[in-house]
Write a protein that holds these residues in place. Structure first.
Motif, PDB file in Angstrom:
ATOM      1  N   VAL A 419       0.881  -1.176   0.000  1.00  0.00           N
ATOM      2  CA  VAL A 419       0.000   0.000   0.000  1.00  0.00           C
ATOM      3  C   VAL A 419       0.912   1.217   0.000  1.00  0.00           C
ATOM      4  CG1 VAL A 419      -1.824   1.261   1.181  1.00  0.00           C
ATOM      5  CG2 VAL A 419      -1.739  -1.247   1.342  1.00  0.00           C
ATOM      6  N   LEU A 420       0.706   2.127  -0.916  1.00  0.00           N
ATOM      7  CA  LEU A 420       1.535   3.342  -0.910  1.00  0.00           C
ATOM      8  C   LEU A 420       0.688   4.548  -1.264  1.00  0.00           C
ATOM      9  CD1 LEU A 420       2.293   4.151  -4.115  1.00  0.00           C
ATOM     10  CD2 LEU A 420       3.697   2.137  -3.886  1.00  0.00           C
ATOM     11  N   SER A 421       1.086   5.666  -0.730  1.00  0.00           N
ATOM     12  CA  SER A 421       0.402   6.924  -1.016  1.00  0.00           C
ATOM     13  C   SER A 421       1.327   7.811  -1.839  1.00  0.00           C
ATOM     14  CB  SER A 421      -0.002   7.629   0.275  1.00  0.00           C
ATOM     15  OG  SER A 421       1.152   8.007   1.017  1.00  0.00           O
ATOM     16  N   PHE A 422       0.738   8.757  -2.540  1.00  0.00           N
ATOM     17  CA  PHE A 422       1.541   9.675  -3.347  1.00  0.00           C
ATOM     18  C   PHE A 422       0.899  11.062  -3.308  1.00  0.00           C
ATOM     19  CE2 PHE A 422      -1.617   7.941  -6.194  1.00  0.00           C
ATOM     20  CZ  PHE A 422      -2.058   9.038  -6.936  1.00  0.00           C
ATOM     21  N   THR A 423       1.719  12.071  -3.392  1.00  0.00           N
ATOM     22  CA  THR A 423       1.253  13.461  -3.480  1.00  0.00           C
ATOM     23  C   THR A 423       2.107  14.187  -4.502  1.00  0.00           C
ATOM     24  OG1 THR A 423       2.723  14.123  -1.662  1.00  0.00           O
ATOM     25  CG2 THR A 423       0.442  13.564  -1.097  1.00  0.00           C
ATOM     26  N   SER A 424       1.529  15.155  -5.165  1.00  0.00           N
ATOM     27  CA  SER A 424       2.279  15.936  -6.147  1.00  0.00           C
ATOM     28  C   SER A 424       3.350  16.764  -5.454  1.00  0.00           C
ATOM     29  CB  SER A 424       1.341  16.859  -6.915  1.00  0.00           C
ATOM     30  OG  SER A 424       0.465  16.116  -7.716  1.00  0.00           O
ATOM     31  N   ASN A 425       4.477  16.860  -6.096  1.00  0.00           N
ATOM     32  CA  ASN A 425       5.561  17.697  -5.601  1.00  0.00           C
ATOM     33  C   ASN A 425       5.317  19.117  -6.103  1.00  0.00           C
ATOM     34  OD1 ASN A 425       8.074  19.058  -5.264  1.00  0.00           O
ATOM     35  ND2 ASN A 425       9.114  17.078  -5.165  1.00  0.00           N
ATOM     36  N   LEU A 426       5.021  20.017  -5.192  1.00  0.00           N
ATOM     37  CA  LEU A 426       4.628  21.368  -5.589  1.00  0.00           C
ATOM     38  C   LEU A 426       5.790  22.157  -6.184  1.00  0.00           C
ATOM     39  CD1 LEU A 426       2.265  22.355  -2.633  1.00  0.00           C
ATOM     40  CD2 LEU A 426       1.691  21.343  -4.855  1.00  0.00           C
ATOM     41  N   GLN A 427       6.987  21.845  -5.794  1.00  0.00           N
ATOM     42  CA  GLN A 427       8.139  22.576  -6.324  1.00  0.00           C
ATOM     43  C   GLN A 427       8.545  22.069  -7.707  1.00  0.00           C
ATOM     44  OE1 GLN A 427      11.064  22.090  -3.236  1.00  0.00           O
ATOM     45  NE2 GLN A 427      10.384  23.944  -2.160  1.00  0.00           N
ATOM     46  N   HIS A 428       8.230  20.815  -7.997  1.00  0.00           N
ATOM     47  CA  HIS A 428       8.551  20.231  -9.303  1.00  0.00           C
ATOM     48  C   HIS A 428       7.280  19.599  -9.854  1.00  0.00           C
ATOM     49  CE1 HIS A 428      12.835  20.871  -8.550  1.00  0.00           C
ATOM     50  NE2 HIS A 428      12.642  20.360  -7.338  1.00  0.00           N
ATOM     51  N   ARG A 429       6.479  20.431 -10.489  1.00  0.00           N
ATOM     52  CA  ARG A 429       5.190  19.964 -10.997  1.00  0.00           C
ATOM     53  C   ARG A 429       5.386  18.757 -11.913  1.00  0.00           C
ATOM     54  NH1 ARG A 429       1.367  24.251 -11.433  1.00  0.00           N
ATOM     55  NH2 ARG A 429       1.488  25.477  -9.507  1.00  0.00           N
ATOM     56  N   GLY A 430       4.467  17.804 -11.832  1.00  0.00           N
ATOM     57  CA  GLY A 430       4.544  16.604 -12.671  1.00  0.00           C
ATOM     58  C   GLY A 430       5.273  15.457 -12.026  1.00  0.00           C
ATOM     59  N   VAL A 502      -6.342  17.903  -5.295  1.00  0.00           N
ATOM     60  CA  VAL A 502      -6.278  18.786  -4.115  1.00  0.00           C
ATOM     61  C   VAL A 502      -5.886  20.183  -4.570  1.00  0.00           C
ATOM     62  CG1 VAL A 502      -5.149  19.155  -1.899  1.00  0.00           C
ATOM     63  CG2 VAL A 502      -5.610  16.830  -2.682  1.00  0.00           C
ATOM     64  N   PRO A 503      -6.593  21.240  -4.082  1.00  0.00           N
ATOM     65  CA  PRO A 503      -6.257  22.611  -4.503  1.00  0.00           C
ATOM     66  C   PRO A 503      -4.957  23.098  -3.869  1.00  0.00           C
ATOM     67  CG  PRO A 503      -7.963  22.656  -2.837  1.00  0.00           C
ATOM     68  CD  PRO A 503      -7.750  21.207  -3.173  1.00  0.00           C
ATOM     69  N   ILE A 504      -4.197  23.889  -4.637  1.00  0.00           N
ATOM     70  CA  ILE A 504      -3.012  24.557  -4.099  1.00  0.00           C
ATOM     71  C   ILE A 504      -3.464  25.905  -3.535  1.00  0.00           C
ATOM     72  CG2 ILE A 504      -0.747  25.517  -4.627  1.00  0.00           C
ATOM     73  CD1 ILE A 504      -0.478  23.565  -6.878  1.00  0.00           C
ATOM     74  N   THR A 505      -3.308  26.062  -2.264  1.00  0.00           N
ATOM     75  CA  THR A 505      -3.752  27.310  -1.605  1.00  0.00           C
ATOM     76  C   THR A 505      -2.603  28.246  -1.288  1.00  0.00           C
ATOM     77  OG1 THR A 505      -3.674  26.176   0.523  1.00  0.00           O
ATOM     78  CG2 THR A 505      -5.785  26.205  -0.644  1.00  0.00           C
ATOM     79  N   ALA A 506      -1.402  27.705  -1.158  1.00  0.00           N
ATOM     80  CA  ALA A 506      -0.239  28.549  -0.817  1.00  0.00           C
ATOM     81  C   ALA A 506       0.237  29.292  -2.065  1.00  0.00           C
ATOM     82  CB  ALA A 506       0.878  27.680  -0.246  1.00  0.00           C
ATOM     83  N   THR A 507       0.257  30.615  -2.004  1.00  0.00           N
ATOM     84  CA  THR A 507       0.601  31.426  -3.178  1.00  0.00           C
ATOM     85  C   THR A 507       2.041  31.227  -3.631  1.00  0.00           C
ATOM     86  OG1 THR A 507       1.130  33.278  -1.704  1.00  0.00           O
ATOM     87  CG2 THR A 507      -1.099  33.192  -2.616  1.00  0.00           C
ATOM     88  N   GLU A 508       2.927  30.819  -2.700  1.00  0.00           N
ATOM     89  CA  GLU A 508       4.326  30.649  -3.112  1.00  0.00           C
ATOM     90  C   GLU A 508       4.521  29.513  -4.123  1.00  0.00           C
ATOM     91  OE1 GLU A 508       4.014  28.631   1.015  1.00  0.00           O
ATOM     92  OE2 GLU A 508       3.167  30.355  -0.061  1.00  0.00           O
ATOM     93  N   TYR A 509       3.508  28.645  -4.238  1.00  0.00           N
ATOM     94  CA  TYR A 509       3.611  27.547  -5.198  1.00  0.00           C
ATOM     95  C   TYR A 509       2.869  27.838  -6.498  1.00  0.00           C
ATOM     96  CZ  TYR A 509       5.368  24.916  -1.214  1.00  0.00           C
ATOM     97  OH  TYR A 509       6.105  24.487  -0.132  1.00  0.00           O
ATOM     98  N   LEU A 510       2.296  29.061  -6.619  1.00  0.00           N
ATOM     99  CA  LEU A 510       1.606  29.451  -7.834  1.00  0.00           C
ATOM    100  C   LEU A 510       2.471  30.422  -8.625  1.00  0.00           C
ATOM    101  CD1 LEU A 510      -1.965  30.128  -6.361  1.00  0.00           C
ATOM    102  CD2 LEU A 510      -1.180  28.055  -7.544  1.00  0.00           C
ATOM    103  N   ASN A 511       2.472  30.248  -9.949  1.00  0.00           N
ATOM    104  CA  ASN A 511       3.199  31.220 -10.764  1.00  0.00           C
ATOM    105  C   ASN A 511       2.341  32.484 -10.916  1.00  0.00           C
ATOM    106  OD1 ASN A 511       1.372  30.913 -13.007  1.00  0.00           O
ATOM    107  ND2 ASN A 511       2.438  29.010 -13.553  1.00  0.00           N
ATOM    108  N   PRO A 512       2.893  33.586 -11.407  1.00  0.00           N
ATOM    109  CA  PRO A 512       2.133  34.850 -11.481  1.00  0.00           C
ATOM    110  C   PRO A 512       0.815  34.707 -12.240  1.00  0.00           C
ATOM    111  CG  PRO A 512       4.459  35.255 -11.841  1.00  0.00           C
ATOM    112  CD  PRO A 512       4.305  33.774 -11.789  1.00  0.00           C
TER     113      PRO A 512
END
Length: 817
Positions: A419-430, A502-512
């Motif tokens: 059983v394994l879980s995974f989450t997107s890496n916000l600093q390296h999309r994809g 899952v929504p990205i809420t932290a602005t530091e992980y969003l581009n302009p």
């Protein structure tokens, strides 16, 4: 080096004979008739003498001496060597020759420096020389030796070239080739069979081999193990019936193959006595019922008649075939090239082996030279020998791993590998960060088998979210549940993956741009996260059900919609719990835990049969669908419905975008791609488009299929499938229409298995099992088989019998025990 010397009063010494090629050739001729054991010993001394000459060469190559020494040990000092010099009265340091040879060979493997001195075989030499002296003394009383001594020269006639040692060995070997010896030696018997097979006169020998090595032992075993144990038979009558059915089946096959009029390899009879025996045997076999136990009297009478027929067959082989075989150019050439390799690897009595037992290893080919001729007798495997003789054979591959190591808790097996879980890496999309929550290999760290079978594979990222790991939307995308197959064809992992966005809420992980779109248009960025279950078994329905239950239990928890969500041990334990063995779904023999209905939803019956024709002819097959789980289900359904045949080539029902280069694979394959990647796929396959069968599951199309199944198979299977799958159509004109029931999965699977089994059944009549003590194989009579095909079907079978799919089947299932 032991120097040659002449004994007093003109007597010859063993050493003098060994060092003179003409003397030892004359002595060898004498020993080949008068003392065969010492024949091998003199050859050994001559070979050792040649070995010592290597030390006089300028190069003085250590590796050459090591290989030559090992060759001498294998040729003369092992129990299974044809020129074995060992016997009860010949020992070295109170050790048997074979034991001493094993020690010596092991020492050479650990320390090749032992070959730096020419006295490596000195102890064995002394013992062999002493053993040869009595024979040499008797030889000196022969006219040949007296003539040799009278002229005091090392050859009898100076005008006749010295006899080559290899030719002397050949003459000795030929003198020992009798029909009795050939028939009692499996390897020699196979070589004789190949000669006759190439002449299309293999019927009598094939019948003798199958009756002697398969049917009669099966009958004897039935009489000894099944009939006398009345008490055991009452407790388990099924075992006796299986044994009885095996005897009946094999007897009927041999009758159709060798004795029936116009049989595949008919054994012809000339006299009335032989014909009468065949009629009696036919009467016995015809009266046997597959579903009834054979009686002792039935089996004994048939066995007695069969043994009488084999006497006639043996006489026919002697008079009409064996002498011709010995005088043939092919036999002479074979004997010169593969003299020792023709001998069986062991002189031990061989128990009757079935062709479903795969040999434990394949031996490498040995070399030969003019003085010592060849390596040990086991250096060439039977398939290699057949390859040299230009005969195509089908050898069983190692058994496919169909079951994996399991631990049971309360009788329920642990089928979940991880059983394994995974989450997107916000600093390296994809990319994804994954965490192993449970691993069966870690639960039982001391069990090497569990660790070997269930260690989770690497590089799973491409299957977590094959499409759009990041989505911009005003509303959350719905969660998805898909299943895929990962890994090799023989040892795949089956994975079900529950993915949510899952929504990205932290602005530091969003581009302009994403920040502006979020602020002005409420366009949120969603990234993938989820949890996966992996198993060695295709338990798709069970895996999906567990993930769905867990999802429903946590979907209303606010934290579940964040990347910070952690799965508690309670949910992990629920996902990884042992699967009850009863009732299903834990897979028993030939069982699956998913529905094959999507295959029939996506393809009409005619196109479906075109698809299976492509499987049979080993074409490159590419599935295309808008649904990832459909790709997996359809591919797995095809593998299931292909049974008892097994797809032996590359198999990957889902190719992630970064693996599309696999479409350049030069061998047959089964691949699947999402329909969104069609444009990219066309770029990869444009040069090979006609060679790839494209199955568009969205449009129900099959493109570039080579041909249909044989017409008789196609028509019958299509009609039966319509009755099962489209009862409302087939029965629309009937007074009482059948009720609509659930998809008849088991009936469809049984229909396909029966169809392929019937299609392959008569191929057993063209399959000839051959084996020695090490290797087993089948030679298939392509010529005879294709000759009996209808013209409309021959083109299909001409391709099919050359496929690896067919070769694998015929080697393991084509000849039933």
């Amino acid at each position: 080096m032991v120097s040659p010397r002449t004994s007093p009063r003109g007597n010859l010494s063993v050493e003098e004979v060994v060092h003179d090629p003409n003397m030892h050739s004359v002595f060898l001729k004498y020993l080949s008739v008068a003392d065969t054991t010492n024949f091998s010993r003199l050859l050994f001394l001559v070979s050792v003498d040649e070995y010592k000459k290597l030390f006089l060469q300028p190069t003085n190559d250590m590796s050459l001496r090591v290989n030559y020494a090992k060759k001498i040990i294998s040729k003369y000092m092992t129990e299974d060597s044809f020129f074995n010099i060992g016997s009860e009265d010949l020992t070295v340091h109170n050790q048997p020759i074979a034991t001493f040879g094993t020690y010596l060979k092991n020492d050479l493997n650990m320390c090749t420096g032992l070959c730096s001195s020419d006295d490596l075989f000195q102890d064995v030499q002394k013992s062999v020389i002493e053993a040869l002296k009595p024979s040499l003394k008797r030889f000196q009383e022969t006219p040949e030796c007296k003539t040799l001594m009278r002229f005091k020269v090392s050859m009898i006639d100076t005008t006749i070239p010295a006899t080559n040692l290899h030719d002397v060995e050949i003459d000795h070997t030929k003198a020992n080739f009798t029909l009795e010896r050939v028939l009692s030696n499996r390897r020699l018997c196979c070589v004789f069979w190949v000669y006759l097979f190439k002449e299309r006169s293999h019927g009598p020998l094939s019948f003798w081999m199958e009756a002697t090595m398969r049917l009669l032992p099966l009958m004897d075993d039935y009489l000894q193990t099944s009939l006398p144990n009345a008490a055991e038979s009452e407790n388990n009558p099924g075992l006796d019936l299986v044994h009885s059915q095996a005897v009946v089946h094999l007897s009927h096959v041999l009758w159709r193959k060798y004795m029936a009029p116009h049989a595949t390899a008919e054994v012809h009879v000339l006299c009335e006595g032989q014909r009468a025996l065949f009629d009696v045997l036919e009467h016995h076999f015809a009266s046997w019922n597959r579903d009834e136990l054979l009686t002792e009297s039935q089996v004994q009478q048939a066995a007695m008649t069969l043994r009488s027929i084999l006497c006639y067959v043996k006489d026919d082989l002697q008079m009409n075939h064996f002498v011709r075989f010995l005088q043939s150019k092919s036999f002479q050439s074979m004997l010169h090239s593969y003299q020792h390799r023709l001998m069986s690897p062991s002189h031990q009595t061989l128990s009757v082996a079935t062709l479903k037992e795969v040999s434990s290893q394949t031996h490498s080919t040995g070399s030969c030279d003019s003085s010592s001729s060849s390596s040990d007798s086991s250096s060439t495997s039977l398939p290699e020998l057949f390859h040299c003789m230009n005969v195509i054979s089908h050898q069983p591959q190692r058994p496919r791993l169909t079951s994996f190591a399991l631990q049971k808790v309360g009788g329920a097996p642990h089928c979940i590998s991880g059983v394994l879980s995974f989450t997107s890496n916000l600093q390296h999309r994809g990319t994804f960060t994954q965490s192993i929550l449970y691993s069966l290999a870690n639960v039982y760290p001391q069990d090497d088998i569990i660790a070997h079978h269930h260690t989770l594979p690497d590089h799973l990222e491409g299957f977590f979210s094959p499409l759009k790991p990041t989505i911009r939307s005003t509303t959350p995308p719905p969660p998805s549940l898909l299943h895929v197959v990962i890994g090799s064809t023989e040892r795949p992992f089956y994975m079900a993956c529950l993915k949510r966005y899952v929504p990205i809420t932290a602005t530091e992980y969003l581009n302009p741009l994403e920040s502006v779109l979020l602020e002005e248009k409420s366009l949120c960025v969603y990234v993938a996260a989820g949890i996966c279950l992996l198993s060695r078994y295709p338990l798709f329905d069970t895996l999906r059900k567990r993930l769905q239950q867990v999802h429903e239990a946590v979907v209303d928890i606010p934290e579940y919609n964040t990347l910070e969500w952690n799965w508690s041990s309670r949910y992990v334990a629920q996902l990884a719990a042992p699967i009850p063995a009863s009732p299903s779904p834990f897979p028993q023999s030939h069982s699956i835990d998913f529905s094959i209905k999507p295959l029939f939803d996506c393809l009409h019956i005619e196109n479906l049969l075109l698809l299976f024709a492509s499987f049979f002819l080993e074409r490159k097959i590419l599935f295309v669908s808008s649904y990832i789980s459909v790709l997996t289900t359809v591919a797995e359904a095809c593998k299931t419905l292909l049974a008892p045949l097994q797809w032996p080539h590359v198999y990957a029902p889902l190719l992630p975008p970064n693996m599309l280069e696999c479409l350049h694979c030069p061998t047959p394959f089964v691949f699947g791609v999402h329909s969104s990647m069609l444009e990219s796929v066309n770029g990869y396959i444009q040069d090979d488009e006609e060679a790839i069968v494209v199955i568009n599951l969205d449009s129900h199309e099959v493109l570039h299929a080579p041909m249909s199944l044989p017409s008789t198979v196609h028509r019958k299977l299509a009609a039966q499938l319509k009755e099962l799958i489209l009862p409302d159509v087939v029965c629309s004109d009937m007074l009482a229409k059948p009720r609509c029931l659930a998809f008849p999965q088991d009936a469809v699977r049984n229909l396909f298995r029966t169809t392929w089994s019937d299609m392959m059944a008569n191929m057993e009549e063209f399959s000839f099992p051959l084996s020695d003590e090490v290797d087993s194989m089948v030679v298939f009579d392509n010529v005879g088989f294709l000759k009996g095909r209808e013209a409309t079907e021959s083109s299909f079978y001409q391709i099919f019998v050359k496929t690896q799919l067919f070769s694998q089947y015929i080697a393991t299932n084509g000849v039933q025990s």
